[in-house]
Design an enzyme around this catalytic site. Structure first.
Site, PDB file in Angstrom:
ATOM      1  N   SER A  31      -1.694  -5.607   3.915  1.00 22.82           N
ATOM      2  CA  SER A  31      -0.704  -5.929   4.949  1.00 22.82           C
ATOM      3  C   SER A  31       0.538  -5.039   4.884  1.00 22.82           C
ATOM      4  O   SER A  31       1.646  -5.495   5.172  1.00 22.82           O
ATOM      5  CB  SER A  31      -0.314  -7.418   4.884  1.00 22.82           C
ATOM      6  OG  SER A  31      -1.449  -8.223   5.135  1.00 22.82           O
ATOM      7  N   HIS A  34     -13.556  -1.726  -2.895  1.00 19.30           N
ATOM      8  CA  HIS A  34     -12.728  -2.521  -1.982  1.00 19.30           C
ATOM      9  C   HIS A  34     -13.126  -3.998  -2.076  1.00 19.30           C
ATOM     10  O   HIS A  34     -14.302  -4.322  -2.223  1.00 19.30           O
ATOM     11  CB  HIS A  34     -12.897  -2.014  -0.546  1.00 19.30           C
ATOM     12  CG  HIS A  34     -11.861  -2.584   0.370  1.00 19.30           C
ATOM     13  ND1 HIS A  34     -11.982  -3.850   0.904  1.00 19.30           N
ATOM     14  CD2 HIS A  34     -10.683  -2.096   0.805  1.00 19.30           C
ATOM     15  CE1 HIS A  34     -10.902  -4.093   1.637  1.00 19.30           C
ATOM     16  NE2 HIS A  34     -10.101  -3.055   1.591  1.00 19.30           N
ATOM     17  N   GLY A  84      -5.259  -8.069   5.062  1.00 19.51           N
ATOM     18  CA  GLY A  84      -5.562  -8.587   6.395  1.00 19.51           C
ATOM     19  C   GLY A  84      -4.925  -9.919   6.711  1.00 19.51           C
ATOM     20  O   GLY A  84      -5.281 -10.575   7.694  1.00 19.51           O
ATOM     21  N   GLU A 116     -13.427  -6.240   0.065  1.00 23.07           N
ATOM     22  CA  GLU A 116     -14.402  -6.736   1.046  1.00 23.07           C
ATOM     23  C   GLU A 116     -15.818  -6.439   0.579  1.00 23.07           C
ATOM     24  O   GLU A 116     -16.738  -7.244   0.795  1.00 23.07           O
ATOM     25  CB  GLU A 116     -14.105  -6.128   2.430  1.00 23.07           C
ATOM     26  CG  GLU A 116     -12.883  -6.793   3.049  1.00 23.07           C
ATOM     27  CD  GLU A 116     -12.099  -5.913   4.008  1.00 23.07           C
ATOM     28  OE1 GLU A 116     -12.614  -4.872   4.444  1.00 23.07           O
ATOM     29  OE2 GLU A 116     -10.951  -6.289   4.321  1.00 23.07           O
ATOM     30  N   ASN A 131      -7.704   3.031   6.125  1.00 21.77           N
ATOM     31  CA  ASN A 131      -9.038   2.447   5.980  1.00 21.77           C
ATOM     32  C   ASN A 131      -9.370   1.772   7.310  1.00 21.77           C
ATOM     33  O   ASN A 131      -8.892   0.678   7.578  1.00 21.77           O
ATOM     34  CB  ASN A 131      -9.020   1.436   4.824  1.00 21.77           C
ATOM     35  CG  ASN A 131     -10.319   0.662   4.712  1.00 21.77           C
ATOM     36  OD1 ASN A 131     -11.315   0.984   5.368  1.00 21.77           O
ATOM     37  ND2 ASN A 131     -10.312  -0.371   3.884  1.00 21.77           N
ATOM     38  N   TRP A 132     -10.186   2.457   8.103  1.00 23.56           N
ATOM     39  CA  TRP A 132     -10.466   1.944   9.450  1.00 23.56           C
ATOM     40  C   TRP A 132     -11.442   0.777   9.441  1.00 23.56           C
ATOM     41  O   TRP A 132     -11.643   0.138  10.458  1.00 23.56           O
ATOM     42  CB  TRP A 132     -10.998   3.074  10.335  1.00 23.56           C
ATOM     43  CG  TRP A 132      -9.986   4.145  10.665  1.00 23.56           C
ATOM     44  CD1 TRP A 132      -8.685   4.228  10.221  1.00 23.56           C
ATOM     45  CD2 TRP A 132     -10.184   5.293  11.514  1.00 23.56           C
ATOM     46  NE1 TRP A 132      -8.071   5.340  10.746  1.00 23.56           N
ATOM     47  CE2 TRP A 132      -8.975   6.020  11.537  1.00 23.56           C
ATOM     48  CE3 TRP A 132     -11.261   5.781  12.240  1.00 23.56           C
ATOM     49  CZ2 TRP A 132      -8.813   7.202  12.278  1.00 23.56           C
ATOM     50  CZ3 TRP A 132     -11.111   6.957  12.970  1.00 23.56           C
ATOM     51  CH2 TRP A 132      -9.906   7.653  12.990  1.00 23.56           C
ATOM     52  N   LYS A 133     -12.098   0.550   8.326  1.00 19.27           N
ATOM     53  CA  LYS A 133     -13.100  -0.528   8.214  1.00 19.27           C
ATOM     54  C   LYS A 133     -14.152  -0.389   9.311  1.00 19.27           C
ATOM     55  O   LYS A 133     -14.434   0.724   9.752  1.00 19.27           O
ATOM     56  CB  LYS A 133     -12.398  -1.892   8.215  1.00 19.27           C
ATOM     57  CG  LYS A 133     -11.276  -1.948   7.174  1.00 19.27           C
ATOM     58  CD  LYS A 133     -10.750  -3.319   6.919  1.00 19.27           C
ATOM     59  CE  LYS A 133      -9.636  -3.227   5.879  1.00 19.27           C
ATOM     60  NZ  LYS A 133      -9.105  -4.539   5.494  1.00 19.27           N
ATOM     61  N   GLY A 155      -4.921  -0.817   6.227  1.00 22.41           N
ATOM     62  CA  GLY A 155      -6.012  -1.288   7.077  1.00 22.41           C
ATOM     63  C   GLY A 155      -5.579  -1.350   8.528  1.00 22.41           C
ATOM     64  O   GLY A 155      -5.522  -0.336   9.223  1.00 22.41           O
ATOM     65  N   GLU A 213      -4.667  -3.629  -4.545  1.00 26.43           N
ATOM     66  CA  GLU A 213      -4.789  -4.410  -3.324  1.00 26.43           C
ATOM     67  C   GLU A 213      -5.002  -5.883  -3.678  1.00 26.43           C
ATOM     68  O   GLU A 213      -6.149  -6.315  -3.869  1.00 26.43           O
ATOM     69  CB  GLU A 213      -5.974  -3.919  -2.485  1.00 26.43           C
ATOM     70  CG  GLU A 213      -5.838  -2.498  -2.009  1.00 26.43           C
ATOM     71  CD  GLU A 213      -6.553  -2.277  -0.678  1.00 26.43           C
ATOM     72  OE1 GLU A 213      -5.905  -1.776   0.237  1.00 26.43           O
ATOM     73  OE2 GLU A 213      -7.736  -2.633  -0.556  1.00 26.43           O
TER      74      GLU A 213
END
Ligand code: PGA
Length: 254
Positions: free
Chosen positions: A213, A97, A174, A99, A10-12, A234, A168
């Site tokens: 993480s 997700h 993160g 976020e 997941n490159w965000k 991530g 998650e």
């Protein structure tokens, strides 16, 4: 039949034409061939999907998107439909997700609609779920997971739909602090039982990924946990060497 394993990056909100190219070339140089039991996918931002689709050609690496609209088409400025993602080569799309739950205010009902929209477009939704630190500390983890699961499974047909689940824990994303193998084993066992109760074959074949993480240093211990069928990665997915170390850890587990 055991679930296929997946390592999904997941490159965000990261990348550029040049860094995407360097990253994919780096992964391909380190990993000339994929194991058919362990897939790999990368999820760049929308504008780079065609570019990255070209870069991964012939590698066996799959393409995923990070979001989609719950709408198929129409006057929805700024939205992107599942069929469009499919047309430019996506196989997966991340849904739910944390976020997006936090910053875009996406709730369970919207996430369920997006999951359905993905399936109706021929995409495999990577449905993310997990508890906050406060929810874990107050013993609410199971209630939260059940609420998130029930919302989405209201619109899923376990007899025929194909999904990937990603556990998650929000406090692990993160932060550099992953969940412990014990916590992961508990939750993944719970998720597997939920899926099997919907439909035995569906429960057995649906991959359950861990995310939060996961990195080159902890991948082997997480990959060894029962019912872990891969990772949603991530920050470590932006480093070719680390992403490949995670892939190798999943390949070596079993
Ligand atoms: P992280 O992110 O690996 O950087 O913790 C995981 C994710 O958000 O999917």
């Amino acid at each position: 039949m055991a679930a296929k394993k997946w390592v999904i990056g997941n490159w965000k909100l990261q990348g550029s034409l040049s860094s995407n190219q360097a990253l994919i070339e780096g992964i391909r140089a380190r990993l000339p061939a994929l194991d058919e039991r362990v897939g790999m996918a990368v999820c760049p931002v929308f504008p780079y999907l065609p570019q990255v689709g070209g870069l991964i050609q012939g590698s066996g690496i799959e393409l995923g998107a990070q979001n989609l609209s719950e709408q198929a088409k129409g006057a929805y400025t700024g939205e992107v439909a599942g069929a469009m993602l499919k047309e430019v080569g996506a196989k997966f799309v991340i849904v739910g997700h944390s976020e997006r739950r936090s910053y875009q205010g996406e709730d369970d009902a919207l996430i369920a609609k997006k999951t359905r929209a993905a399936l109706d477009s021929g995409l495999i939704p990577v449905v993310c779920l997990g508890e906050t630190k406060e929810e874990r500390d107050s013993g609410e983890t199971w209630d939260i997971l059940l609420r998130q699961l029930n919302a989405v499974f209201d619109l899923i047909d376990a007899a025929k739909d194909e999904v990937v689940l990603a556990y998650e824990p929000r406090w692990a994303i993160g932060t550099g602090v992953s969940a412990t193998p014990e916590m992961i084993a508990d939750v993944h066992g719970f998720l597997r039982a939920y899926l099997v109760a919907k439909d035995a074959a569906f429960g057995a074949r649906t991959p359950i990924l861990y995310g939060g993480s996961m990195n080159g240093a902890n991948a082997a211990s997480i990959a060894a946990v029962k019912d872990v069928d891969g990772g949603l990665i991530g920050s470590a997915s932006l480093k070719a060497d680390e992403f490949v170390v995670i892939y190798e850890a999943l390949r070596a587990a079993d």
